[in-house]
Design a protein around this motif. Structure first.
Motif, PDB file in Angstrom:
ATOM      1  N   THR A  54       7.016  -8.473  -9.690  1.00  0.00           N
ATOM      2  CA  THR A  54       6.081  -8.238  -9.034  1.00  0.00           C
ATOM      3  C   THR A  54       5.446  -9.434  -7.634  1.00  0.00           C
ATOM      4  O   THR A  54       6.189 -10.467  -7.544  1.00  0.00           O
ATOM      5  N   LEU A  55       5.987  -8.772  -6.039  1.00  0.00           N
ATOM      6  CA  LEU A  55       5.929  -9.644  -4.843  1.00  0.00           C
ATOM      7  C   LEU A  55       5.268  -8.743  -4.412  1.00  0.00           C
ATOM      8  O   LEU A  55       4.885  -7.759  -4.179  1.00  0.00           O
ATOM      9  N   VAL A  56       4.071  -9.650  -3.682  1.00  0.00           N
ATOM     10  CA  VAL A  56       2.877  -9.924  -2.480  1.00  0.00           C
ATOM     11  C   VAL A  56       3.576  -9.568  -0.777  1.00  0.00           C
ATOM     12  O   VAL A  56       4.389 -10.213  -0.511  1.00  0.00           O
ATOM     13  N   THR A  57       3.507  -8.598  -0.463  1.00  0.00           N
ATOM     14  CA  THR A  57       3.759  -8.320   1.228  1.00  0.00           C
ATOM     15  C   THR A  57       2.812  -8.109   1.456  1.00  0.00           C
ATOM     16  O   THR A  57       1.179  -7.945   1.099  1.00  0.00           O
ATOM     17  N   ASN A  58       2.497  -7.203   3.478  1.00  0.00           N
ATOM     18  CA  ASN A  58       1.625  -6.568   3.958  1.00  0.00           C
ATOM     19  C   ASN A  58       1.525  -5.095   3.802  1.00  0.00           C
ATOM     20  O   ASN A  58       3.321  -5.014   3.355  1.00  0.00           O
ATOM     21  N   ARG A  59       0.914  -4.973   3.877  1.00  0.00           N
ATOM     22  CA  ARG A  59       0.855  -3.282   3.595  1.00  0.00           C
ATOM     23  C   ARG A  59       1.834  -2.761   5.072  1.00  0.00           C
ATOM     24  O   ARG A  59       3.088  -1.726   4.760  1.00  0.00           O
ATOM     25  N   HIS A  60       1.746  -3.326   6.058  1.00  0.00           N
ATOM     26  CA  HIS A  60       1.925  -2.501   7.083  1.00  0.00           C
ATOM     27  C   HIS A  60       4.158  -2.870   6.641  1.00  0.00           C
ATOM     28  O   HIS A  60       4.891  -2.377   7.953  1.00  0.00           O
ATOM     29  N   VAL A  61       4.710  -3.640   6.257  1.00  0.00           N
ATOM     30  CA  VAL A  61       5.857  -4.371   5.732  1.00  0.00           C
ATOM     31  C   VAL A  61       6.568  -2.964   5.123  1.00  0.00           C
ATOM     32  O   VAL A  61       7.334  -2.670   5.302  1.00  0.00           O
ATOM     33  N   VAL A  62       5.935  -2.624   4.057  1.00  0.00           N
ATOM     34  CA  VAL A  62       6.602  -1.415   3.340  1.00  0.00           C
ATOM     35  C   VAL A  62       6.308  -0.368   3.925  1.00  0.00           C
ATOM     36  O   VAL A  62       6.699   0.483   2.687  1.00  0.00           O
ATOM     37  N   ALA A  63       4.837  -0.039   4.429  1.00  0.00           N
ATOM     38  CA  ALA A  63       4.900   1.162   5.145  1.00  0.00           C
ATOM     39  C   ALA A  63       5.980   2.528   5.415  1.00  0.00           C
ATOM     40  O   ALA A  63       6.973   2.289   5.905  1.00  0.00           O
ATOM     41  N   ASP A  64       5.654   3.324   4.951  1.00  0.00           N
ATOM     42  CA  ASP A  64       6.833   4.330   5.869  1.00  0.00           C
ATOM     43  C   ASP A  64       8.196   4.087   5.531  1.00  0.00           C
ATOM     44  O   ASP A  64       8.924   4.553   6.763  1.00  0.00           O
ATOM     45  N   SER A  65       8.580   3.941   4.515  1.00  0.00           N
ATOM     46  CA  SER A  65       9.987   3.657   4.249  1.00  0.00           C
ATOM     47  C   SER A  65      10.570   5.267   3.639  1.00  0.00           C
ATOM     48  O   SER A  65       9.560   5.551   2.668  1.00  0.00           O
ATOM     49  N   ALA A  66      12.041   5.220   3.759  1.00  0.00           N
ATOM     50  CA  ALA A  66      12.473   5.599   2.644  1.00  0.00           C
ATOM     51  C   ALA A  66      13.419   5.006   1.422  1.00  0.00           C
ATOM     52  O   ALA A  66      13.115   5.094   0.173  1.00  0.00           O
ATOM     53  N   GLU A  67      13.528   3.595   1.715  1.00  0.00           N
ATOM     54  CA  GLU A  67      14.128   2.490   0.995  1.00  0.00           C
ATOM     55  C   GLU A  67      13.744   0.987   1.557  1.00  0.00           C
ATOM     56  O   GLU A  67      13.874   0.720   2.302  1.00  0.00           O
ATOM     57  N   LEU A  68      13.317   0.386   0.230  1.00  0.00           N
ATOM     58  CA  LEU A  68      13.342  -1.453   0.619  1.00  0.00           C
ATOM     59  C   LEU A  68      14.283  -1.331  -0.118  1.00  0.00           C
ATOM     60  O   LEU A  68      14.692  -1.482  -1.681  1.00  0.00           O
ATOM     61  N   GLU A  69      15.062  -2.577   0.676  1.00  0.00           N
ATOM     62  CA  GLU A  69      16.139  -3.450   0.768  1.00  0.00           C
ATOM     63  C   GLU A  69      15.489  -4.934   0.001  1.00  0.00           C
ATOM     64  O   GLU A  69      15.081  -5.649   1.402  1.00  0.00           O
TER      65      GLU A  69
END
Length: 242
Positions: free
Chosen positions: A85-100
């Motif tokens: 589990t990692l923590v980040t910001n909501r705006h970092v991961v929002a509206d993504s098709a894929e997270l790398e």
């Protein structure tokens, strides 16, 4: 010393992932911005803070995040809170098709699912692969004058470590968080969103989410992070693009 920062310091506040600016978003990852960097925390006399590859625990827990959206790319940072589990910001991961995701040693980590909080600019990402290291969360928020070390990936480039101090607290200028957020003079850049802010003992005391035109950075305090991680209802699946 007062914990509150004057309103004049809040002009030009920027969300740091994808370089979004108020009121209009700026282009992602501007090439004219040079990330600030500082030497990594030094090892103790017996070298116990360093692993054999020369990285300490603070650097090993940092994660680079690339958010591939529908026709857009943004970058951010995060940090592990446990093995998957990692923590980040909501705006970092929002509206993504894929997270790398990638770690300090260049290893790719597969993201399984991302969830965002409604009451703060925070998100958690579950990973399939194990993360290298996780820090300890501080028991309480820092005081004005306390040292701060920020570890992250400004502009999605090299891992950097920058130092500063807590200069105050203020009502969130972006209206993303309930209650007060912390203000520090630790240098951050676009792409630093989601970076861990650490105290002198290497414990997490906040999560970077914005900066202003005076180069003051804003942190979601660890008290807010602890409260939300302890609440099973605080996070919902992150919105995807399209």
């Amino acid at each position: 010393m007062s914990r509150r920062v004057g309103a004049a310091t809040l002009v030009g506040v920027l969300a740091l992932a994808g370089c979004a600016a108020l009121p209009q978003p700026a282009p992602p990852v501007p090439g004219s911005v040079v990330p600030s960097s500082a030497p990594a925390p030094s090892a103790s006399a017996d070298g116990s803070q360093l692993s054999p590859d020369g990285f300490d625990a603070a650097q090993r827990m940092a994660v680079r995040i690339r958010n591939i959206g529908c026709g857009a790319l943004s970058t951010g940072s995060g940090f592990a809170v446990d093995e998957h589990t990692l923590v980040t910001n909501r705006h970092v991961v929002a509206d993504s098709a894929e997270l790398e995701l990638s770690t300090y040693d260049g290893r790719d980590v597969t993201a399984e699912a991302a969830s965002t909080a409604a009451l703060a600019d925070l998100a958690v990402v579950r990973t399939v692969d194990a993360l290298p290291a996780a820090p300890v969360l501080a028991d309480a928020d820092p005081a004005v004058g306390d040292p701060v070390t920020v570890v992250g990936y400004p502009l999605g480039r090299q891992l950097t470590v920058t130092d500063g101090r807590v200069v105050g607290a203020v009502t969130d200028p972006l209206n993303e968080n309930l209650g007060e957020v912390l203000v520090t003079d630790a240098p951050v850049e676009p792409g630093s969103s989601g970076s861990a802010a650490l105290d002198a003992e290497g414990r997490v005391i906040g999560v970077v989410y914005a900066k202003n035109a005076d180069d003051m950075s804003f942190l979601v305090p660890v008290s807010t992070l602890r409260d939300l991680l302890a609440d099973e209802t605080a996070f919902a699946p992150a919105p995807a693009c399209g």
